[in-house]
Design a protein around this motif. Sequence first.
Motif, PDB file in Angstrom:
ATOM      1  N   LEU A  76      44.820  43.642  31.569  1.00 18.01           N
ATOM      2  CA  LEU A  76      45.510  42.596  32.517  1.00 18.01           C
ATOM      3  C   LEU A  76      44.712  42.573  33.701  1.00 18.01           C
ATOM      4  O   LEU A  76      44.953  41.534  34.493  1.00 18.01           O
ATOM      5  CB  LEU A  76      46.989  43.197  32.687  1.00 18.01           C
ATOM      6  N   HIS A  77      44.246  43.691  34.210  1.00 16.72           N
ATOM      7  CA  HIS A  77      43.518  43.621  35.639  1.00 16.72           C
ATOM      8  C   HIS A  77      42.387  42.637  35.636  1.00 16.72           C
ATOM      9  O   HIS A  77      41.916  42.394  36.609  1.00 16.72           O
ATOM     10  CB  HIS A  77      42.961  45.056  35.884  1.00 16.72           C
ATOM     11  N   HIS A  78      41.689  42.352  34.509  1.00 14.64           N
ATOM     12  CA  HIS A  78      40.931  41.090  34.458  1.00 14.64           C
ATOM     13  C   HIS A  78      41.308  39.789  34.758  1.00 14.64           C
ATOM     14  O   HIS A  78      40.551  38.738  35.164  1.00 14.64           O
ATOM     15  CB  HIS A  78      40.312  40.973  32.995  1.00 14.64           C
ATOM     16  N   ILE A  79      42.700  39.740  34.726  1.00 10.13           N
ATOM     17  CA  ILE A  79      43.324  38.324  35.191  1.00 10.13           C
ATOM     18  C   ILE A  79      43.688  38.664  36.778  1.00 10.13           C
ATOM     19  O   ILE A  79      44.506  38.949  37.305  1.00 10.13           O
ATOM     20  CB  ILE A  79      44.733  38.138  34.379  1.00 10.13           C
ATOM     21  N   ASP A  80      42.434  38.218  37.435  1.00  8.76           N
ATOM     22  CA  ASP A  80      42.509  38.372  38.871  1.00  8.76           C
ATOM     23  C   ASP A  80      42.169  37.040  39.636  1.00  8.76           C
ATOM     24  O   ASP A  80      42.275  36.096  38.919  1.00  8.76           O
ATOM     25  CB  ASP A  80      41.344  39.235  39.201  1.00  8.76           C
ATOM     26  N   PRO A  81      42.111  36.967  40.903  1.00 11.97           N
ATOM     27  CA  PRO A  81      42.343  35.900  41.443  1.00 11.97           C
ATOM     28  C   PRO A  81      40.968  35.050  41.137  1.00 11.97           C
ATOM     29  O   PRO A  81      41.253  33.541  40.857  1.00 11.97           O
ATOM     30  CB  PRO A  81      42.083  36.281  42.940  1.00 11.97           C
ATOM     31  N   PRO A  82      39.772  35.280  41.003  1.00  6.42           N
ATOM     32  CA  PRO A  82      38.646  34.504  40.517  1.00  6.42           C
ATOM     33  C   PRO A  82      38.859  33.862  39.120  1.00  6.42           C
ATOM     34  O   PRO A  82      38.502  32.813  38.810  1.00  6.42           O
ATOM     35  CB  PRO A  82      37.362  35.601  40.396  1.00  6.42           C
ATOM     36  N   MET A  83      39.429  34.806  38.220  1.00  7.47           N
ATOM     37  CA  MET A  83      39.772  34.124  37.000  1.00  7.47           C
ATOM     38  C   MET A  83      40.830  32.947  37.013  1.00  7.47           C
ATOM     39  O   MET A  83      40.976  32.413  36.332  1.00  7.47           O
ATOM     40  CB  MET A  83      40.140  35.456  36.028  1.00  7.47           C
ATOM     41  N   LEU A  84      42.145  33.458  37.786  1.00 11.44           N
ATOM     42  CA  LEU A  84      42.869  32.348  37.863  1.00 11.44           C
ATOM     43  C   LEU A  84      42.487  31.055  38.453  1.00 11.44           C
ATOM     44  O   LEU A  84      42.683  30.081  38.176  1.00 11.44           O
ATOM     45  CB  LEU A  84      43.987  32.890  38.629  1.00 11.44           C
ATOM     46  N   ARG A  85      41.641  31.328  39.405  1.00 12.82           N
ATOM     47  CA  ARG A  85      41.004  30.022  40.080  1.00 12.82           C
ATOM     48  C   ARG A  85      40.283  29.123  38.978  1.00 12.82           C
ATOM     49  O   ARG A  85      40.065  27.888  38.937  1.00 12.82           O
ATOM     50  CB  ARG A  85      40.206  30.458  41.297  1.00 12.82           C
ATOM     51  N   THR A  86      39.314  29.999  38.200  1.00 10.93           N
ATOM     52  CA  THR A  86      38.475  29.325  37.297  1.00 10.93           C
ATOM     53  C   THR A  86      39.226  28.591  36.257  1.00 10.93           C
ATOM     54  O   THR A  86      38.910  27.452  35.693  1.00 10.93           O
ATOM     55  CB  THR A  86      37.659  30.447  36.574  1.00 10.93           C
ATOM     56  N   ALA A  87      40.552  29.143  35.779  1.00 11.38           N
ATOM     57  CA  ALA A  87      41.301  28.660  34.863  1.00 11.38           C
ATOM     58  C   ALA A  87      42.110  27.430  35.403  1.00 11.38           C
ATOM     59  O   ALA A  87      42.250  26.469  34.765  1.00 11.38           O
ATOM     60  CB  ALA A  87      42.507  29.627  34.457  1.00 11.38           C
ATOM     61  N   PHE A  88      42.352  27.426  36.663  1.00  5.66           N
ATOM     62  CA  PHE A  88      43.067  26.265  37.433  1.00  5.66           C
ATOM     63  C   PHE A  88      42.015  25.187  37.250  1.00  5.66           C
ATOM     64  O   PHE A  88      42.477  24.102  36.809  1.00  5.66           O
ATOM     65  CB  PHE A  88      43.388  26.769  38.781  1.00  5.66           C
ATOM     66  N   TYR A  89      40.722  25.341  37.607  1.00  3.73           N
ATOM     67  CA  TYR A  89      40.036  24.091  37.684  1.00  3.73           C
ATOM     68  C   TYR A  89      39.468  23.635  36.478  1.00  3.73           C
ATOM     69  O   TYR A  89      38.772  22.644  35.930  1.00  3.73           O
ATOM     70  CB  TYR A  89      38.638  24.497  38.532  1.00  3.73           C
ATOM     71  N   ALA A  90      39.736  24.533  35.306  1.00  5.13           N
ATOM     72  CA  ALA A  90      39.386  24.337  33.787  1.00  5.13           C
ATOM     73  C   ALA A  90      40.635  23.333  33.254  1.00  5.13           C
ATOM     74  O   ALA A  90      40.421  22.572  32.302  1.00  5.13           O
ATOM     75  CB  ALA A  90      39.463  25.448  32.860  1.00  5.13           C
ATOM     76  N   LEU A  91      41.717  23.096  34.034  1.00  8.20           N
ATOM     77  CA  LEU A  91      42.734  22.204  33.659  1.00  8.20           C
ATOM     78  C   LEU A  91      42.404  21.116  33.727  1.00  8.20           C
ATOM     79  O   LEU A  91      41.756  20.236  34.643  1.00  8.20           O
ATOM     80  CB  LEU A  91      44.020  22.614  34.256  1.00  8.20           C
ATOM     81  N   ALA A  92      43.028  19.935  33.006  1.00 12.70           N
ATOM     82  CA  ALA A  92      42.914  18.450  33.135  1.00 12.70           C
ATOM     83  C   ALA A  92      43.989  18.057  34.313  1.00 12.70           C
ATOM     84  O   ALA A  92      44.944  18.539  34.703  1.00 12.70           O
ATOM     85  CB  ALA A  92      43.590  17.818  31.992  1.00 12.70           C
ATOM     86  N   ARG A  93      42.971  17.246  35.423  1.00 10.69           N
ATOM     87  CA  ARG A  93      43.687  16.974  36.523  1.00 10.69           C
ATOM     88  C   ARG A  93      44.867  15.945  36.431  1.00 10.69           C
ATOM     89  O   ARG A  93      45.689  15.944  37.384  1.00 10.69           O
ATOM     90  CB  ARG A  93      42.480  16.673  37.389  1.00 10.69           C
ATOM     91  N   ASN A  94      44.748  15.095  35.418  1.00 16.73           N
ATOM     92  CA  ASN A  94      45.676  14.061  35.283  1.00 16.73           C
ATOM     93  C   ASN A  94      46.785  14.493  34.408  1.00 16.73           C
ATOM     94  O   ASN A  94      47.279  13.594  33.753  1.00 16.73           O
ATOM     95  CB  ASN A  94      44.966  12.765  34.923  1.00 16.73           C
TER      96      ASN A  94
END
Length: 492
Positions: A76-94
């Motif tokens: 679980l500690h790997h789900i850190d802010p950098p990974m969450l930000r990377t995940a956010f930008y991997a989502l479809a914007r529309n």
Amino acid sequence: MTHEGEKSDSAIVAEKPTNKAGRPVAEPVEPRAGTKGNANQQSTRRAQDRESVSQALGRIRKAARERKKEKFTSLLHHIDPPMLRTAFYALARNAAPGVDGMTWETYEKDLDRRIEELHGRVQSGAYRALPSRRRFIPKSDGSQRPLAVAALEDKIVQRAATMLLNAIYEEDFLGFSYGFRPKRSQHAALDALIVGIESRKVSWILDADIRSFFNEVSQEWLVRFVEHRIGDKRIVRLIQKWLKAGVLDEGIVVVEEKGTGQGAVISPLLANVYLHYVFDLWAHRWRRREAKGDVIIVRYADDTVVGFQYESDAKAFWDAMRERLREFSLSLHEDKTRLIEFGRFAAQTRARRGQGKPETFDFLGFTFICGKTRAGRFIVVRKSRADRMRAKLKEIKGELRRMMHLPIAEQGKRLWQILSGWLAYHAVPTNFRALQTFRDQVMKRWRRSLSRRSQRGVIIWERMRKIAEEWLPRPRILHPWSRARFAVKHPR
């Protein structure tokens, strides 16, 4: 299996300068220069996030490869802010918003604060999954496919968890599984199937269809399968939260005891984990121990095609597969599951029996046909499925109706986008005639729509062809022959 040292490394990487750090003195006078500097800083941080995440996933991937039988007890500690930000930008914007109504653009405006808060809730166990919003999309047969649209923060955490779990399971999944996996595609599955049929002794094809797979998955069995490899109870609880979040349907939250919520970000990975244990490992073992002749297997999500040398093997596998699926709350769709004679000798043997041409089967949007080259060599011919073409043309007809009174240029740009996407997928060797037919049908429908805009009469074909030449892409074969591409990707 993970170590505290990895956690401290990720914490060091996560320390970022503030937005005001290093701001030039001249910025209050020249705001444009300052804006550019902030943009560069954001781009740099995103690059740092990707590097940090890549290094962490690389360590997990290496451990998974080297320790096939061990569980991961600290993830679980790997789900850190950098990974969450990377995940956010991997989502479809529309993408459509969930029950929270939050859009990608709105969330990005205060991204750092929101990510920090989300990270705190995930790590402390205070994170709660919201119910998904029910949405229906039309299927080619006229029915409706239910989709579960998750809230934005659920998508972010699911994307981060998927990245984490993919690093582990990609070392476990078998080679004939292609659906929703990194660096694998529908065309990779099509190439593997065609090469297998053309190069191995395949005379029979079992086209297997699992009935309502995403709705029938046993959540209890799914969690047990996940626990084979994941020993971190916090990750398992996250998955259980998503499974039990339910779906908001007409104002009522419905929580199912089975199913994975088709449309959820993590759903394809969970489906692959389920079928890995239920089907893939079993089928691989059956092929090695029970089959008397050649057997090829290609699975894309819940769509499976199995080729056999002998009919006896095919019938035995079919019966065994039916029993295997029943043990894990699944069943074959008897009307859609077929065993047909197909392969290099199918035409000859059927001709000797007076049975006519070999039957065809469908897979990933194409109809597979036994054919021959001009030199007389056996070849698998692919043609776009007729029912899918009709459904797409019906969709285009509706689009033309909605934009009937827009300028021709605007209509043309939209049609160019639609046709380019369709042609890019279907532009395979042996399918050129279907591509040409599809473009011609679009042109006819567009001419009919333009002719109805006024009382001046129909648009003559000469003018329509000029319009189509400008705005409708011409069909051409974009994909190489399956054997050539497969040889490059799998040089063995």
